[in-house]
Motif scaffolding. Structure first.
Motif, PDB file in Angstrom:
ATOM      1  N   UNK A 287       0.821  -1.202   0.000  1.00  0.00           N
ATOM      2  CA  UNK A 287       0.000   0.000   0.000  1.00  0.00           C
ATOM      3  C   UNK A 287       0.860   1.258   0.000  1.00  0.00           C
ATOM      4  N   UNK A 288       1.978   1.215   0.729  1.00  0.00           N
ATOM      5  CA  UNK A 288       2.889   2.365   0.730  1.00  0.00           C
ATOM      6  C   UNK A 288       3.441   2.598  -0.675  1.00  0.00           C
ATOM      7  N   UNK A 289       3.822   1.516  -1.349  1.00  0.00           N
ATOM      8  CA  UNK A 289       4.338   1.649  -2.724  1.00  0.00           C
ATOM      9  C   UNK A 289       3.269   2.219  -3.647  1.00  0.00           C
ATOM     10  N   UNK A 290       2.035   1.755  -3.486  1.00  0.00           N
ATOM     11  CA  UNK A 290       0.940   2.265  -4.303  1.00  0.00           C
ATOM     12  C   UNK A 290       0.719   3.758  -4.048  1.00  0.00           C
ATOM     13  N   UNK A 291       0.858   4.151  -2.778  1.00  0.00           N
ATOM     14  CA  UNK A 291       0.664   5.550  -2.420  1.00  0.00           C
ATOM     15  C   UNK A 291       1.763   6.424  -3.006  1.00  0.00           C
ATOM     16  N   UNK A 292       2.987   5.914  -2.979  1.00  0.00           N
ATOM     17  CA  UNK A 292       4.086   6.662  -3.599  1.00  0.00           C
ATOM     18  C   UNK A 292       3.849   6.827  -5.096  1.00  0.00           C
ATOM     19  N   UNK A 293       3.354   5.774  -5.715  1.00  0.00           N
ATOM     20  CA  UNK A 293       3.058   5.846  -7.148  1.00  0.00           C
ATOM     21  C   UNK A 293       1.954   6.871  -7.417  1.00  0.00           C
ATOM     22  N   UNK A 294       0.967   6.904  -6.518  1.00  0.00           N
ATOM     23  CA  UNK A 294      -0.116   7.878  -6.671  1.00  0.00           C
ATOM     24  C   UNK A 294       0.405   9.300  -6.484  1.00  0.00           C
ATOM     25  N   UNK A 295       1.303   9.479  -5.500  1.00  0.00           N
ATOM     26  CA  UNK A 295       1.894  10.799  -5.280  1.00  0.00           C
ATOM     27  C   UNK A 295       2.701  11.231  -6.497  1.00  0.00           C
ATOM     28  N   UNK A 296       3.431  10.283  -7.086  1.00  0.00           N
ATOM     29  CA  UNK A 296       4.214  10.600  -8.278  1.00  0.00           C
ATOM     30  C   UNK A 296       3.303  10.971  -9.440  1.00  0.00           C
ATOM     31  N   UNK A 297       2.168  10.292  -9.546  1.00  0.00           N
ATOM     32  CA  UNK A 297       1.213  10.598 -10.611  1.00  0.00           C
ATOM     33  C   UNK A 297       0.645  12.008 -10.442  1.00  0.00           C
ATOM     34  N   UNK A 298       0.421  12.418  -9.177  1.00  0.00           N
ATOM     35  CA  UNK A 298      -0.065  13.769  -8.916  1.00  0.00           C
ATOM     36  C   UNK A 298       0.981  14.810  -9.323  1.00  0.00           C
ATOM     37  N   UNK A 299       2.248  14.520  -9.038  1.00  0.00           N
ATOM     38  CA  UNK A 299       3.315  15.436  -9.463  1.00  0.00           C
ATOM     39  C   UNK A 299       3.388  15.487 -10.985  1.00  0.00           C
ATOM     40  N   UNK A 300       3.205  14.348 -11.614  1.00  0.00           N
ATOM     41  CA  UNK A 300       3.255  14.306 -13.079  1.00  0.00           C
ATOM     42  C   UNK A 300       2.154  15.159 -13.701  1.00  0.00           C
ATOM     43  N   UNK A 301       0.992  15.227 -13.022  1.00  0.00           N
ATOM     44  CA  UNK A 301      -0.083  16.082 -13.534  1.00  0.00           C
ATOM     45  C   UNK A 301       0.362  17.541 -13.544  1.00  0.00           C
ATOM     46  N   UNK A 302       1.011  17.943 -12.460  1.00  0.00           N
ATOM     47  CA  UNK A 302       1.562  19.301 -12.423  1.00  0.00           C
ATOM     48  C   UNK A 302       2.620  19.484 -13.502  1.00  0.00           C
ATOM     49  N   UNK A 303       3.531  18.513 -13.602  1.00  0.00           N
ATOM     50  CA  UNK A 303       4.643  18.624 -14.540  1.00  0.00           C
ATOM     51  C   UNK A 303       4.149  18.772 -15.977  1.00  0.00           C
ATOM     52  N   UNK A 304       3.177  17.976 -16.357  1.00  0.00           N
ATOM     53  CA  UNK A 304       2.677  18.038 -17.732  1.00  0.00           C
ATOM     54  C   UNK A 304       1.901  19.327 -17.992  1.00  0.00           C
ATOM     55  N   UNK A 305       1.226  19.832 -16.946  1.00  0.00           N
ATOM     56  CA  UNK A 305       0.511  21.100 -17.110  1.00  0.00           C
ATOM     57  C   UNK A 305       1.494  22.257 -17.266  1.00  0.00           C
ATOM     58  N   UNK A 306       2.602  22.193 -16.528  1.00  0.00           N
ATOM     59  CA  UNK A 306       3.603  23.259 -16.585  1.00  0.00           C
ATOM     60  C   UNK A 306       4.545  23.110 -17.772  1.00  0.00           C
ATOM     61  N   UNK A 307       4.671  21.881 -18.279  1.00  0.00           N
ATOM     62  CA  UNK A 307       5.582  21.607 -19.393  1.00  0.00           C
ATOM     63  C   UNK A 307       6.789  20.830 -18.910  1.00  0.00           C
TER      64      UNK A 307
END
Length: 317
Positions: free
Chosen positions: A48-68
């Motif tokens: 579950x911790x690994x899944x949560x880290x993956x989810x956190x990374x996905x949230x950062x990726x949303x920011x990253x792709x929006x910003x470029x």
């Protein structure tokens, strides 16, 4: 004769116990030994911790792709904090031979090479590496050492400042805020609740049953329900059942292993508020039905009016 009565009582009681075992396996899955269950539970938490880290990374990726992803982040805050750590000799010496020292060397190499900034895609990897040290998960086996954790939090914070400025300039700060809060608070909270408060030096689910199944304070159980996977939750349900079954053990006058259905049913009645959290409505109904049957069977099969020893459970153990 009393011997005939005893055999009849034992046979009838064995049927009740078999029914209880069958019901438990139907509702909570196949029974297993304590260590196997504990190991599976720890694995479930780690997953579950690994899944949560993956989810956190996905949230950062949303920011990253929006910003470029290729937009450049100014590394000046990260460089400044790195130099401050190096200048603090007691702190810097305490970081020798740690994983963080390797990251500090890499950051210093970039600074000496005159690299003013990196793309968000590249920063993503640095942020993740620093985050693993700054917010260690002992549920995943991380060894927590104060000096590297504190220093990593300083570096992660400086990178956060740079990202905040970048996000403000690209109108993507709400996305970044969600990613930062999710990573630092969610994983940290789980680690303190389930490692520090529960596992610590124990590796057995049964070692903290009293905390987990406390009818006066269901907070720990509520926390567990939000943290573990469905498979992990089923293991917690199994642990409660096994604890209660063991605590309800008794010895018949014949010397046979016994089961005190009255004691079992009294505990089920006492735990109703907690059981509404632990079990779904259908499971709770099944457990309550068995408790009522166990109470009745114990009363009808007592060997003498003065006995409260219970009913035979032989093959149900």
């Amino acid at each position: 004769s009393s011997g005939t009565f005893l055999r009849m009582a034992e046979k009838q009681s064995e049927q009740i116990a078999r029914a209880g075992t069958a019901m438990a396996e139907r509702e909570f899955g196949p029974s297993m030994d304590v260590m196997t269950r504990s190991n599976r539970f720890l694995t479930a938490l780690q997953g579950r911790v690994k899944d949560t880290k993956a989810e956190a990374q996905a949230l950062f990726d949303q920011y990253m792709h929006a910003a470029g992803p290729r937009s450049i982040l100014n590394l000046a805050p990260l460089y400044a904090e790195t130099r401050a750590i190096i200048a603090d000799q007691p702190v810097f010496r305490s970081l020798r031979n740690t994983k963080l020292m390797g990251h500090i060397d890499d950051i210093e190499t970039l600074r000496r090479q005159g690299v003013a900034g990196l793309s968000l895609q590249q920063v993503r990897n640095i942020r993740s590496a620093l985050g693993d040290i700054a917010f260690p998960s002992r549920l995943e086996g991380a060894v927590t050492v104060d000096a590297p954790v504190a220093a990593a939090k300083r570096l992660w914070g400086s990178l956060k400042d740079a990202l905040d400025a970048h996000a403000a300039a690209t109108n993507t700060k709400p996305l970044l805020d969600v990613a930062n809060q999710f990573y630092s608070t969610t994983i940290g909270a789980w680690d303190s609740r389930f490692y520090t408060s529960l596992l610590a030096n124990e590796k057995s689910l049964g070692a903290f049953s009293r905390q987990l199944f406390n009818p006066r304070d269901p907070g720990m159980l509520i926390d567990a329900k939000t943290a573990v996977t469905p498979a992990g939750w089923q293991l917690i349900q199994q642990q409660y059942w096994d604890d209660l079954w063991t605590q309800s053990a008794a010895t018949l006058p014949s010397g046979m292993a016994g089961f005190n259905g009255i004691k079992f049913a009294d505990r089920i009645q006492k735990d109703q508020t907690m059981l509404k959290i632990l079990l779904d409505p259908d499971q709770l109904h099944a457990v309550n039905e068995f408790a009522a049957a166990a109470r009745l069977a114990t009363r009808s099969n007592l060997i003498s009016p003065d006995s409260a020893m219970g009913i035979f459970v032989g093959s149900a153990q």
